[in-house]
Design an enzyme around this catalytic site. Structure first.
Site, PDB file in Angstrom:
ATOM      1  N   HIS A 253       0.597  -1.368  -0.323  1.00  0.00           N
ATOM      2  CA  HIS A 253       0.012  -0.353  -0.174  1.00  0.00           C
ATOM      3  C   HIS A 253       0.623   1.344   0.163  1.00  0.00           C
ATOM      4  O   HIS A 253       0.713   2.112  -0.842  1.00  0.00           O
ATOM      5  CB  HIS A 253      -1.264  -0.055   1.147  1.00  0.00           C
TER       6      HIS A 253
ATOM      7  N   GLN B 249     -18.736  -5.604  -1.503  1.00  0.00           N
ATOM      8  CA  GLN B 249     -17.640  -6.513  -2.140  1.00  0.00           C
ATOM      9  C   GLN B 249     -17.556  -7.698  -1.967  1.00  0.00           C
ATOM     10  O   GLN B 249     -16.908  -8.945  -2.480  1.00  0.00           O
ATOM     11  CB  GLN B 249     -16.661  -5.796  -2.905  1.00  0.00           C
TER      12      GLN B 249
ATOM     13  N   GLN C 171      -0.836  -3.311  -9.130  1.00  0.00           N
ATOM     14  CA  GLN C 171      -1.004  -4.850 -10.028  1.00  0.00           C
ATOM     15  C   GLN C 171      -1.769  -6.004  -9.593  1.00  0.00           C
ATOM     16  O   GLN C 171      -1.526  -7.179 -10.118  1.00  0.00           O
ATOM     17  CB  GLN C 171      -0.015  -5.405 -10.753  1.00  0.00           C
TER      18      GLN C 171
ATOM     19  N   ASP D  57      -3.432  -6.655  -7.433  1.00  0.00           N
ATOM     20  CA  ASP D  57      -5.262  -7.273  -8.265  1.00  0.00           C
ATOM     21  C   ASP D  57      -5.356  -6.412  -9.262  1.00  0.00           C
ATOM     22  O   ASP D  57      -5.990  -5.721 -10.237  1.00  0.00           O
ATOM     23  CB  ASP D  57      -6.172  -6.728  -7.339  1.00  0.00           C
TER      24      ASP D  57
ATOM     25  N   SER E  58      -0.395  -8.898   1.666  1.00  0.00           N
ATOM     26  CA  SER E  58      -1.224  -8.799   1.544  1.00  0.00           C
ATOM     27  C   SER E  58      -1.890  -8.669   2.595  1.00  0.00           C
ATOM     28  O   SER E  58      -1.978  -9.301   3.385  1.00  0.00           O
ATOM     29  CB  SER E  58      -2.328 -10.077   0.625  1.00  0.00           C
TER      30      SER E  58
HETATM   31  P1  AMP Z   1      -6.580  -4.068  -0.679  1.00  0.00           P
HETATM   32  O1  AMP Z   1      -6.437  -2.669   0.522  1.00  0.00           O
HETATM   33  O2  AMP Z   1      -6.174  -4.912   0.183  1.00  0.00           O
HETATM   34  O3  AMP Z   1      -7.721  -3.671  -1.052  1.00  0.00           O
HETATM   35  O4  AMP Z   1      -5.759  -2.645  -1.319  1.00  0.00           O
HETATM   36  C1  AMP Z   1      -5.638  -1.246  -1.795  1.00  0.00           C
HETATM   37  C2  AMP Z   1      -4.799  -1.362  -3.092  1.00  0.00           C
HETATM   38  O5  AMP Z   1      -3.545  -1.722  -2.558  1.00  0.00           O
HETATM   39  C3  AMP Z   1      -5.099  -1.994  -4.661  1.00  0.00           C
HETATM   40  O6  AMP Z   1      -5.195  -1.399  -5.888  1.00  0.00           O
HETATM   41  C4  AMP Z   1      -4.060  -2.927  -4.031  1.00  0.00           C
HETATM   42  O7  AMP Z   1      -4.036  -3.465  -5.600  1.00  0.00           O
HETATM   43  C5  AMP Z   1      -3.101  -2.807  -3.932  1.00  0.00           C
HETATM   44  N1  AMP Z   1      -1.932  -3.594  -3.401  1.00  0.00           N
HETATM   45  C6  AMP Z   1      -2.313  -4.965  -2.477  1.00  0.00           C
HETATM   46  N2  AMP Z   1      -1.165  -5.722  -2.142  1.00  0.00           N
HETATM   47  C7  AMP Z   1      -0.162  -5.056  -2.690  1.00  0.00           C
HETATM   48  C8  AMP Z   1       0.867  -5.530  -3.390  1.00  0.00           C
HETATM   49  N3  AMP Z   1       1.762  -6.399  -2.652  1.00  0.00           N
HETATM   50  N4  AMP Z   1       2.342  -4.856  -3.590  1.00  0.00           N
HETATM   51  C9  AMP Z   1       1.844  -2.956  -4.665  1.00  0.00           C
HETATM   52  N5  AMP Z   1       0.301  -2.831  -4.907  1.00  0.00           N
HETATM   53  C10 AMP Z   1      -0.539  -3.739  -3.744  1.00  0.00           C
END
Ligand code: AMP
Length: 298
Positions: A37, A64, A167, A169, A204
């Site tokens: 993030h 979602q 990327q 997601d 993640s």
């Molecule tokens: P989330 O909080 O999981 O909904 O993710 C928020 C944003 O962070 C989304 O655009 C994800 O694709 C991105 N994101 C999640 N994990 C990673 C990672 N390991 N590296 C880069 N971006 C990420």
């Protein structure tokens, strides 16, 4: 750093920036922030410059999640997230709640509405109808409707010039890009690379659910991407053959169960029959009860 929880206050703040010609970079998240993030936050800052503003939203979006999914269990730690944002030079953290996002015209029910549930105070959705059908959309039928709807709302509230997605997601980023083009949102989508742990596991928020043994085996997703990449390095391989080989490969990790693996064109997401260098691969694997996803360009 300002913390804003009301949509109207956030939108007013964004409109003031707009009038002053200030560029806004936006990173939507569900919180429980990790280095992945924060790399998106750095990318947003790089794009808008030191005179621009960077907004991070933290909101676990119920629409979602399907009723069977881990909404209540989704990890949260707002205090820690706010400290990480402060240290990362974020200007505003937008932290709405469900009442603010979905029930401004009705009562807030005890249970958050998800999947196909009817929301009492909300009846307008944004639905992408092509790219959302496969992979994550097939495995989680109401997922992307929730994503596109909440992201469209967030764009209208934060009014960003650029928004940064991961990327990690891949399908989500493709769908958001399509939504922005199809519905003429006046902003640019940036897709930033996946940050990984030293052994290759994609960072993640859900990795927190893995115990030590599961965590060790979770690297099978990354190893699958690497194995496929190697397999097609010299010559194309049929997708059916490669899928069968990977399914077998994943049985080496007894706590892992393949949900899907797909090979497709990175722009259209249309599956390919022959996998070659440049083909996009994505997979979802249950490790114990935790469902992990990863992808790469081979
Ligand atoms: P989330 O909080 O999981 O909904 O993710 C928020 C944003 O962070 C989304 O655009 C994800 O694709 C991105 N994101 C999640 N994990 C990673 C990672 N390991 N590296 C880069 N971006 C990420």
């Amino acid at each position: 750093m300002r913390i804003i929880s009301k949509a109207a206050a956030m939108q007013k703040c964004a409109q003031q920036w707009k009038r002053r010609g200030i560029r806004v970079g936006f990173v939507p998240t569900m919180g429980y922030l990790h280095a992945g993030h924060l790399s998106l936050v750095r990318e947003a800052r790089k794009r808008v410059g030191k005179n621009g503003k960077v907004v991070v939203s933290i909101y676990v979006n119920p629409t979602q999640f399907a009723p069977t999914e881990d909404l209540a269990k989704y990890p949260r730690d707002l205090r820690r997230d706010l400290k990480l944002c402060r240290d990362a030079d974020v200007d505003v953290v937008f932290t709405p709640n469900d009442a603010e996002m979905y029930h401004r015209w009705g009562e807030v029910p005890d249970e958050p509405a998800r999947g196909d549930d009817r929301l009492t105070g909300f009846s307008t959705y944004v639905v992408e109808e092509k790219l959302s059908r496969s992979m994550e959309g097939a495995a989680r039928p109401t997922h992307f409707r929730g994503v596109t709807t909440v992201v469209a709302k967030l764009f209208n509230i934060v009014l960003p010039d650029i928004a940064v997605f991961g990327q990690k997601d891949f399908q989500q980023a493709a769908i958001i890009k399509r939504m922005v083009a199809d519905l003429d949102f006046p902003l640019r989508i940036i897709v930033a690379p996946t940050l990984r742990e030293p052994d290759g596991l994609a960072m993640s928020s859900r990795n927190k659910f893995l115990d030590a043994e599961q965590r060790a085996q979770a690297v099978i997703l990354f190893h699958s991407l690497r194995a496929a990449s190697l397999a097609v390095k010299k010559k194309p391989v049929s997708a059916a053959r490669l899928k069968a080989d990977l399914k077998e490969f994943i049985t080496a990790a007894p706590l892992a169960r393949l949900d899907y693996v797909e090979f497709f064109d990175p722009e259209t997401l249309v599956p390919v029959a022959q996998v070659k260098r440049g083909t996009q691969m994505a997979l979802a694997v249950f490790v114990g009860k935790t469902r992990l996803i990863d992808n790469a360009r081979l």
